[in-house]
Design an enzyme around this catalytic site. Structure first.
Site, short mmCIF file in Angstrom:
data_model
loop_
_atom_site.label_atom_id
_atom_site.label_comp_id
_atom_site.label_asym_id
_atom_site.label_seq_id
_atom_site.Cartn_x
_atom_site.Cartn_y
_atom_site.Cartn_z
N SER A 1 0.86 -1.19 0.00
CA SER A 1 0.00 0.00 0.00
C SER A 1 0.89 1.23 0.00
CB SER A 1 -0.84 -0.02 1.28
OG SER A 1 -1.35 1.27 1.59
N TYR B 1 -3.57 -0.74 9.97
CA TYR B 1 -3.39 -1.06 8.55
C TYR B 1 -1.99 -0.63 8.10
CZ TYR B 1 -4.70 -1.00 3.53
OH TYR B 1 -4.78 -1.23 2.16
C1 GCO Z 1 -7.17 4.59 3.65
C2 GCO Z 1 -7.22 3.63 2.46
C3 GCO Z 1 -5.81 3.30 2.00
C4 GCO Z 1 -5.88 2.61 0.66
C5 GCO Z 1 -4.57 2.15 0.13
C6 GCO Z 1 -3.64 3.28 -0.21
O1 GCO Z 1 -8.06 4.51 4.50
O2 GCO Z 1 -6.25 5.42 3.65
O3 GCO Z 1 -7.93 2.47 2.78
O4 GCO Z 1 -5.20 2.51 2.97
O5 GCO Z 1 -6.72 1.49 0.74
O6 GCO Z 1 -3.96 1.26 1.01
O7 GCO Z 1 -2.47 2.74 -0.81
#
Ligand code: GCO
Length: 255
Positions: A146, A159
């Site tokens: 990501s 995440y």
């Molecule tokens: C967020 C998004 C991001 C994208 C992606 C960006 O909430 O910022 O979900 O995480 O999904 O990963 O590269």
């Protein structure tokens, strides 16, 4: 040159591929000739995805299992062993998002994101690589990172930690599996038009931020990731290892 990208005779497992980015990658690898195994947590989502790609003429299998559960993963690979299905390409795509400030984030929610987005790549990667090494024919592992593998924004801490881990796990995999002709690499998608991102797409301010933050001045489409996945899954990338290729409209290349 085109034969370098031909996946005919290869079998690819793509985790979390019943919809979204994973489903687009499944269609892309199938178009390049691979037999593709669709995975999701529920049969109710796996079966329609398998049916759709089969109706398009592709060689598709499906198996619903929880990629965070070591027992479920081992059972899935045992079933493929028994059916003489050899996985040559693994795409660790399964992922969830959970947006909440760190100070409000519960440990259970933290753990769920880490387990799904990072630990699953270790659990499934280990089972696939063991077999690739034993077969002696090399293989391909592609982890989905990501923009948050490189940078952070507020409210997506779990995440971000997971996706940062994906970048370094990819390098660890390349260090250990490279001698067996297994190339481990990652793809770093930018902001892509997916269901997971729908709350962001529908937010006018966030939408404007995404469009102003990358030179392409737009969101990416899931299908726009398939070409990089085919490249990393094919002989065209036989000397590419431990890399993360960003498909982000140029986001990380500009100030
Ligand atoms: C967020 C998004 C991001 C994208 C992606 C960006 O909430 O910022 O979900 O995480 O999904 O990963 O590269």
């Amino acid at each position: 040159m085109s034969s370098l990208f031909d996946l005919t005779g290869r079998t690819a497992l793509i985790t979390g591929s019943a919809r979204g980015i994973g489903f687009s990658l499944a269609r892309g690898l199938a178009q390049a000739g691979a037999r593709v195994i669709i995975n999701g947590t529920r049969e109710e989502t796996v079966a329609p995805a398998v049916a759709t790609l089969k109706s398009e003429g592709f060689d598709i299998l499906g198996r619903a299992f929880d990629v965070t559960n070591e027992t479920d993963v081992a059972a899935a690979f045992k079933a493929w062993d028994d059916a003489e299905v050899a996985i040559d390409i693994l795409i660790n795509n399964a992922g969830i998002q959970f947006r909440k400030p760190l100070v409000e984030l519960g440990l259970a929610d933290w753990q769920r994101v880490i387990d799904t987005n990072l630990t699953s790549a270790f659990i499934v990667g280990k089972e696939a690589a063991r077999r690739m090494i034993a077969r002696g024919n090399g293989g391909k592992v592609i982890n989905i990172g990501s923009l948050t593998s490189e940078g952070a924004r507020p409210t997506v801490g779990a995440y971000t930690a997971a996706k940062g881990g994906i970048k370094m796990l990819t390098r660890a995999m390349s260090a250990e599996w490279g001698p067996f002709d297994i190339q481990a690499n990652a793809i770093g998608p930018g902001y892509i038009l997916t269901d997971m991102n729908k709350p962001l797409i529908d937010d006018a301010r966030f939408d404007a931020w995404v469009k102003s933050s990358n030179p392409s001045q737009r969101w990416g489409k899931p299908d726009e990731l398939a070409g990089t996945a085919v490249y990393l899954a094919s002989a065209a990338s036989s000397y590419v290892n431990g890399q993360i290729i960003f498909v982000d409209g140029g986001w990380l290349s500009v100030l």
